[in-house]
Design a protein around this motif. Structure first.
Motif, PDB file in Angstrom:
ATOM      1  N   LYS A   1       0.848  -1.198   0.000  1.00 29.15           N
ATOM      2  CA  LYS A   1       0.000   0.000   0.000  1.00 29.15           C
ATOM      3  C   LYS A   1       0.880   1.243   0.000  1.00 29.15           C
ATOM      4  N   TRP A   2       0.525   2.207  -0.854  1.00 30.85           N
ATOM      5  CA  TRP A   2       1.273   3.442  -1.023  1.00 30.85           C
ATOM      6  C   TRP A   2       0.341   4.637  -0.860  1.00 30.85           C
ATOM      7  N   LYS A   3       0.761   5.618  -0.072  1.00 30.37           N
ATOM      8  CA  LYS A   3      -0.039   6.816   0.171  1.00 30.37           C
ATOM      9  C   LYS A   3       0.586   8.006  -0.558  1.00 30.37           C
TER      10      LYS A   3
ATOM     11  N   ILE B   1      -7.503  15.105   1.878  1.00 31.61           N
ATOM     12  CA  ILE B   1      -7.668  14.067   0.851  1.00 31.61           C
ATOM     13  C   ILE B   1      -6.630  12.976   1.071  1.00 31.61           C
ATOM     14  N   ASP B   2      -7.105  11.754   1.215  1.00 28.07           N
ATOM     15  CA  ASP B   2      -6.239  10.595   1.377  1.00 28.07           C
ATOM     16  C   ASP B   2      -6.347   9.766   0.106  1.00 28.07           C
ATOM     17  N   ASP B   3      -5.247   9.633  -0.619  1.00 23.71           N
ATOM     18  CA  ASP B   3      -5.235   8.883  -1.877  1.00 23.71           C
ATOM     19  C   ASP B   3      -4.202   7.770  -1.754  1.00 23.71           C
ATOM     20  N   GLU B   4      -4.649   6.515  -1.851  1.00 25.80           N
ATOM     21  CA  GLU B   4      -3.760   5.372  -1.675  1.00 25.80           C
ATOM     22  C   GLU B   4      -3.880   4.402  -2.831  1.00 25.80           C
TER      23      GLU B   4
ATOM     24  N   GLY C   1      -5.246  -4.734  -7.862  1.00 27.59           N
ATOM     25  CA  GLY C   1      -5.108  -3.723  -6.823  1.00 27.59           C
ATOM     26  C   GLY C   1      -6.254  -2.740  -6.878  1.00 27.59           C
ATOM     27  N   ASN C   2      -6.095  -1.640  -6.152  1.00 26.00           N
ATOM     28  CA  ASN C   2      -7.116  -0.602  -6.172  1.00 26.00           C
ATOM     29  C   ASN C   2      -6.522   0.733  -5.754  1.00 26.00           C
ATOM     30  N   GLU C   3      -7.225   1.763  -6.175  1.00 28.62           N
ATOM     31  CA  GLU C   3      -6.910   3.121  -5.744  1.00 28.62           C
ATOM     32  C   GLU C   3      -8.079   3.583  -4.898  1.00 28.62           C
ATOM     33  N   THR C   4      -7.784   3.998  -3.678  1.00 28.59           N
ATOM     34  CA  THR C   4      -8.819   4.456  -2.760  1.00 28.59           C
ATOM     35  C   THR C   4      -8.589   5.924  -2.455  1.00 28.59           C
ATOM     36  N   THR C   5      -9.623   6.722  -2.705  1.00 26.73           N
ATOM     37  CA  THR C   5      -9.557   8.154  -2.410  1.00 26.73           C
ATOM     38  C   THR C   5     -10.621   8.479  -1.377  1.00 26.73           C
ATOM     39  N   THR C   6     -10.176   9.069  -0.275  1.00 26.79           N
ATOM     40  CA  THR C   6     -11.082   9.476   0.796  1.00 26.79           C
ATOM     41  C   THR C   6     -10.997  10.993   0.917  1.00 26.79           C
ATOM     42  N   ILE C   7     -12.134  11.652   0.764  1.00 25.54           N
ATOM     43  CA  ILE C   7     -12.188  13.105   0.877  1.00 25.54           C
ATOM     44  C   ILE C   7     -12.734  13.468   2.245  1.00 25.54           C
TER      45      ILE C   7
END
Length: 146
Positions: free
Chosen positions: A39-41, A67-70, A79-85
């Motif tokens: 996992k990469w932030k 904004i958290d983008d991982e 895999g996946n890209e998760t963005t939390t605002i």
């Protein structure tokens, strides 16, 4: 008698030490594909606003704390890209993807029918820097391993 015992034990100990070394697990060579798993932030990003073909220091922006983008890369090449605002967990977007690495090119195929090819500029145990060319020029992203 003690002298002879020591002389006899030396070859036995040498064989035991050599045997232990042979049992050690051989480490696979470090590859970009091997290093990227995890996992990469995102911590910084940039675009080549002055169109000079490189990312200048003044073009780099820190990722907003709201904004958290991982990115998550599984060993199965999914895999996946998760963005939390606003980190409220109510504004979360998850984009699943497949990925592969050829030399220093990282290909991501989002399951939402979009693909991106990045150049891996730098990768080590704790940092990942990737770039890609967009319609607005060079885009640059910096991540830390979680």
């Amino acid at each position: 008698m003690k002298k002879y015992t020591t002389i006899l034990l030396l070859p036995v100990m040498a064989i035991m030490i050599a045997g232990l070394g042979a049992c050690a697990k051989k480490k696979e060579p470090d590859t970009t594909a091997g290093k990227i798993i995890g996992k990469w932030k995102k911590i910084q990003y940039a675009t080549d606003d002055n169109q000079n073909g490189i990312i200048d220091a003044e073009e780099i922006t820190n990722q907003p704390s709201s904004i958290d983008d991982e990115l998550f890369f599984a060993s199965s090449q999914t895999g996946n890209e998760t963005t939390t605002i606003n980190k409220s967990k109510s504004e979360v977007t998850v984009l699943d993807f497949d990925w592969s690495v050829a030399e220093n090119n990282l290909w991501i195929g989002y399951r939402a029918n979009d693909t991106v090819t990045y150049s891996v500029v730098n990768i080590n145990a704790s940092n990942l820097i990737i770039t890609t060319n967009t319609s607005r020029g060079l885009a640059w992203y910096s991540y830390v391993k979680q």
